[in-house]
Design an enzyme around this catalytic site. Structure first.
Site, short mmCIF file in Angstrom:
data_model
loop_
_atom_site.label_atom_id
_atom_site.label_comp_id
_atom_site.label_asym_id
_atom_site.label_seq_id
_atom_site.Cartn_x
_atom_site.Cartn_y
_atom_site.Cartn_z
N CYS A 1 0.44 -1.90 -0.05
CA CYS A 1 -0.33 0.82 -0.03
C CYS A 1 0.55 1.34 0.08
O CYS A 1 0.37 2.55 0.17
CB CYS A 1 -0.94 0.26 1.44
N HIS B 1 -3.13 6.46 3.30
CA HIS B 1 -3.44 5.34 2.23
C HIS B 1 -5.23 5.68 2.91
O HIS B 1 -5.24 5.26 4.09
CB HIS B 1 -2.93 4.00 2.47
N ASN C 1 -10.21 -0.89 -0.03
CA ASN C 1 -8.91 -0.62 0.11
C ASN C 1 -8.13 -1.21 -1.37
O ASN C 1 -8.46 -2.91 -1.75
CB ASN C 1 -7.98 -1.20 1.14
#
Ligand code: ACO
Length: 331
Positions: free
Chosen positions: A113, A253, A283
């Site tokens: 990520c 994020h 996500n």
């Protein structure tokens, strides 16, 4: 030479997977998912859409918005943990070919990520050293291809999508990237990994389809995420003598609303400063930050000269933050 963040683009696949859909697949509820993560829905790529396909769509927009020709791109970095092919060729080379770039430096970058922030730091280094002029960085993920849809601890979190940005050389410092932090600690590797997909896999058949499925110790990851994300942004602001109140857009994020809220509160960020897309995209790992930047661009909130604070955390463990003025034109 200075490195300027010149444009943004994104591509969001059409198909939507809602929490109610997931209720039919695993033992979960819309209420549990929304309360614990802030996610309502996520987008899923079509069966015949690959990570590079998603990346190309985002890249085309970023190139057009930068006002350059694709032939001006001299380097392409793709941040992904769901590449078209696990060993070779790299997804970046496939994207380059689909964009008609046949002699460009291109490679993938693996930092989960945090991939987009890592790619940004590599682009900046190549530009400031004078080696490259226009670097295309792409965060692209078809996480649905590496998600175990029988594991309720992970399948409710992830979605597909891509974002891309053009980072260009300039001799004007006014809107240059101010600072980027990147870090990692492999001692926490087992919190979040695809344990069966490579030469480290001693037990499972690394060639079977499920070999790359992600496994996560969610609760432990959550605690490390809040701690690491907070300390890293506090440090980058302090080192650059910048107050959190002067940040126009805090773009973390998008893993979990509760993580974002905890970090935002620790920085005394006001709601209007914090960019949130987790509710509609879930996500999307390396694509999450550029997709979020694209969201504020598309809605007209991102204007020339606005100061963005990026903050990421992911498998590895890896983390990173960046202080980035927007050097492109607002919509
Ligand atoms: N539906 C219903 N119940 C569930 C679900 C679900 N989908 N998943 C877990 N539960 C249950 C658990 O079994 C547990 O039950 P128990 O109390 O009877 O044992 C209970 O809910 C609590 O489970 P926790 O794992 O403690 O729940 P938590 O509040 O920590 O939320 C979550 C889980 C959402 C995964 C959270 O921990 C999280 O977001 N972690 C961080 C994720 C992250 O940031 N990852 C890094 C980036 S990702 C990357 O790099 C690719």
């Amino acid at each position: 030479m200075y490195a300027v963040f010149r444009s943004i683009g994104a591509y969001i696949p059409e198909k939507i997977l809602t929490n109610s859909d997931l209720e039919q697949m695993v033992d979960t509820t819309d209420e549990w998912i929304f309360k614990r993560t802030g996610i309502k829905e996520r987008h899923i790529a079509a069966d015949n859409e690959t990570t590079s396909d998603l990346g190309v769509r985002a890249a085309e927009l970023a190139i057009e918005r930068a006002g350059i020709n694709s032939s001006d791109i001299d380097m392409l970095i793709c941040a992904t943990i769901s590449p078209d092919y696990f060993c070779m060729p790299s997804t970046a080379t496939i994207i380059a070919t689909k964009l008609g770039l046949d002699k460009v430096t291109s490679f993938d970058l693996s930092a989960a990520c945090t991939g987009f922030v890592y790619a940004l730091s590599v682009a900046r280094a190549f530009i400031e050293s004078g080696m490259k002029k226009n670097v295309l960085i792409v965060g692209a993920e078809k996480l649905s291809a590496i998600t175990d849809y029988t594991d309720r601890g992970t399948c409710i979190l992830f979605g597909d999508g891509a974002g891309a940005a053009v980072i260009s050389a300039s001799d004007d410092k006014t809107h240059a990237i101010i600072d980027i932090h990147t870090g990692s600690d492999g001692a926490y590797a087992d919190l979040l990994m695809s344990p069966n997909g490579g030469s480290g896999s001693l037990h499972d058949d690394p060639l079977k389809e499920s070999a790359c499925f992600m496994k996560m110790k969610g609760n432990e990851t959550f605690k490390v995420a809040v701690r690491t994300l907070t300390s890293d942004v506090v440090a980058i602001l302090k080192e650059n003598n910048i107050s959190s109140s002067t940040i126009d857009h805090f773009i973390p994020h998008q893993a979990n609303y509760r993580i974002i809220k905890a970090v935002g509160d620790a920085l005394n960020m006001e709601e209007r400063q914090v960019v949130l897309t987790v509710e509609k995209y879930g996500n999307t790992s390396g694509a999450s930050i550029p997709m979020a930047i694209n969201d504020i661009y598309e809605s007209g909130r991102l204007q020339h000269g606005d100061l963005m604070l990026l903050d990421a955390f992911g498998g590895g463990l890896t983390w990173g933050s960046a202080l980035v003025p927007f050097g492109g034109k607002g919509k």
